[in-house]
Design an enzyme around this catalytic site. Structure first.
Site, mmCIF file in Angstrom:
data_model
loop_
_atom_site.group_PDB
_atom_site.id
_atom_site.type_symbol
_atom_site.label_atom_id
_atom_site.label_comp_id
_atom_site.label_asym_id
_atom_site.label_seq_id
_atom_site.Cartn_x
_atom_site.Cartn_y
_atom_site.Cartn_z
ATOM 1 N N GLY A 69 18.043 12.124 38.594
ATOM 2 C CA GLY A 69 16.625 12.289 38.878
ATOM 3 C C GLY A 69 15.695 12.182 37.695
ATOM 4 N N GLY A 70 16.202 12.021 36.472
ATOM 5 C CA GLY A 70 15.289 12.033 35.341
ATOM 6 C C GLY A 70 15.764 11.255 34.138
ATOM 7 N N THR A 71 14.868 11.118 33.180
ATOM 8 C CA THR A 71 15.175 10.464 31.915
ATOM 9 C C THR A 71 14.819 11.403 30.773
ATOM 10 O OG1 THR A 71 12.964 9.486 31.755
ATOM 11 C CG2 THR A 71 14.662 8.188 32.865
ATOM 12 N N ASP B 110 27.877 25.393 34.261
ATOM 13 C CA ASP B 110 28.177 24.013 33.869
ATOM 14 C C ASP B 110 28.398 23.902 32.361
ATOM 15 O OD1 ASP B 110 28.737 21.420 34.599
ATOM 16 O OD2 ASP B 110 26.661 20.737 34.558
ATOM 17 N N LYS C 69 19.664 9.283 30.496
ATOM 18 C CA LYS C 69 19.176 9.593 31.836
ATOM 19 C C LYS C 69 20.256 10.328 32.610
ATOM 20 C CE LYS C 69 20.493 5.088 33.782
ATOM 21 N NZ LYS C 69 20.014 3.894 34.515
ATOM 22 N N GLY C 70 19.814 11.061 33.628
ATOM 23 C CA GLY C 70 20.736 11.799 34.478
ATOM 24 C C GLY C 70 20.196 11.841 35.880
#
Length: 346
Positions: free
Chosen positions: A81-83, A194, A78-79
């Site tokens: 806001g999301g999975t 990134d 997960k990160g």
């Protein structure tokens, strides 16, 4: 906290809602933000940006890929806001990575997701060195992306397992990543912003691909620059840390640091006595900006590798070579990709 949404027999885990999403919904239930429109059938981009299609409709391969046909295999991570979950297509047994984002999130994360959707769309089936997004759609407050599954994880995972990656294999990795960056920079005019070990993914075939375009930027033309502060700070070039304008060459600084970290088995910049905490984080940033660039030791590495790293990690952006020039560097010519196939170290 997170909640689970059941979608055609597949349980999709998403973070807890934080802010209303209703203002981004049309009367028909389509999610609309900036110049994208997304619903249960797919994604449509109506873009004013010169390097994105004016109108595009996403579609699944042969019309066969839908959420109802996917079954959960396991949770991957997960990160913000999301999975991400590993899923399998019931009829073809093909594995995919399903990224699910709850859109009731803060504005910064939401904008990153929208940007990722747009770049996924424009790079779809265009470059073999970029993780492919096969389909994306919106339903019941959740944006889902069906992504290519890279079954050997990231360079970060490889470092944890191997500690250090031998130089010949780093040449193979560098070549593939540079080809991906060359496409992004020269064809799509995109700065990734990134590049780091965890965003470079590998599969069992030894293919290395660039992922995660949430903080990427599209430039108007090849000489344009940006001045926003996004991305992972520890891999940022000095000009970005100083808040100065930057361009494609900032990605090459990040790539140089990434490859050097893979060679050393540890992050190249580590001031003496460094401990966790914000104070030392800023000391690290100051070190990157004010001290001489990190370097590969000539006692441990070949002259070609040392030269390649030095070319990437130059503090003056204008002195860094382009992706095209780096692809001709002697370090990449020194090792045969077939002889040092990445599958041998996976």
């Amino acid at each position: 906290m997170s909640r689970r949404v059941r979608r055609g027999g597949l349980r999709v885990a998403v973070p807890k809602q934080e802010t209303p999403v209703s203002k981004f919904l049309t009367a028909s239930g389509t999610f609309q933000d900036d110049d994208i429109k997304l619903n249960h059938t797919g994604l449509r981009v109506v873009s004013s940006e010169p390097n994105l299609p004016t109108q595009t409709q996403s579609s699944s391969p042969d019309g066969q890929l839908s959420i109802a046909d996917l079954e959960l295999v396991r949770f991957l991570g997960k990160g913000a806001g999301g999975t991400v979950q590993l899923v399998r297509h019931k009829w073809t047994n093909v594995n995919y990575a399903l990224k699910a984002i709850q859109m009731n999130i803060n504005e910064t994360v939401r904008k990153q997701i929208v940007q990722e959707l747009k770049i996924n769309q424009v790079t779809h089936q265009q470059c073999p060195y970029i993780v492919e997004c096969f389909h994306s759609f919106y339903h019941n407050g959740v944006i889902s992306m069906i992504l290519e599954y890279m079954d050997r994880g990231s360079l970060s995972d490889i470092i944890k397992q191997q500690k250090q990656i031998p130089e010949p294999y780093l040449a193979v990795i560098a070549s593939q990543v540079l080809k991906g960056l060359e496409y992004l920079h020269q064809v799509r005019h995109i700065i990734h912003r990134d590049i780091k070990p965890s965003n470079l993914l590998i599969n069992h075939k030894g293919e290395v691909k660039i992922s995660d375009f949430g903080v990427s930027a599209v430039l108007v033309h090849s000489l344009a620059q940006r001045d926003t502060f996004v991305g992972t700070c520890t891999y940022m070039s000095p000009e970005r840390l100083q808040g100065r304008s930057y361009a494609y060459d900032s990605d090459l600084w990040s790539l140089g640091l990434t490859l050097l970290e893979c060679a050393l088995g540890t992050f190249p910049y580590k001031p003496a006595g460094m401990e966790e905490g914000w104070q030392n984080f800023f000391i690290l940033m100051e070190c990157i900006v004010n001290q001489p660039p990190a370097a590969a030791s000539p006692d441990k590495f070949s002259p070609e590798f040392c030269s390649f790293i030095e070319s990437c990690i130059r503090k003056c952006p204008s002195e860094r070579p382009s992706t095209t020039d780096l692809l001709k560097h002697p370090f990449l010519q020194k090792y045969n990709e077939e002889e040092y196939h990445l599958s041998k170290i996976l």
